[in-house]
Write a protein that holds these residues in place. Structure first.
Motif: not given
Length: 122
Positions: A30-37
């Motif tokens: 649920a980390h922001d980086f993983l959601r963006r990428q």
């Protein structure tokens, strides 16, 4: 403004760093980086699967090519053996030998006179 940032971080703890605890707990997904990428990561996984599949298919085809090459060499050797046996059996001396052993008496023999041509009258 400082309170807004702290409230945003408390509401979304995704802005923090990834730790071993978050990896083991699954929170890093649920980390922001993983959601963006996410789309990029899915593309990388799909390309990796396609690469592995292509490599496997290529290796299977190379194995099949090697097997067929060995089979071709064996077939060539068999054809060469059969051809040499046929050449040996069709020699004139072998044919005479075969005929003389079959008949008992030599009713057929090699011609002692050369063949001659019959000319047509025009």
């Amino acid at each position: 403004m400082n309170e807004k940032q702290t409230d945003a971080r408390q509401k979304h703890p995704d802005h923090g760093h990834i730790s071993l605890r978050s990896i083991l707990g699954g929170d890093f997904l649920a980390h922001d980086f993983l959601r963006r990428q996410g789309n990029l990561l899915i593309l990388v996984v799909i390309m990796t699967i396609l690469y592995v599949d292509n490599r496997y298919s290529s290796q299977m085809e190379l194995i099949e090519i090697d097997r067929l090459k060995k089979e071709l060499v064996d077939t060539k050797y068999d054809a060469l053996t059969v051809s040499s046996e046929l050449t040996e059996r069709s020699r004139q001396s072998r044919i005479e030998e075969y005929i003389s052993t079959e008949e008992g008496e030599n009713s057929l023999g090699t011609a002692t006179t050369p063949p001659y041509l019959i000319k047509e009258d025009d």
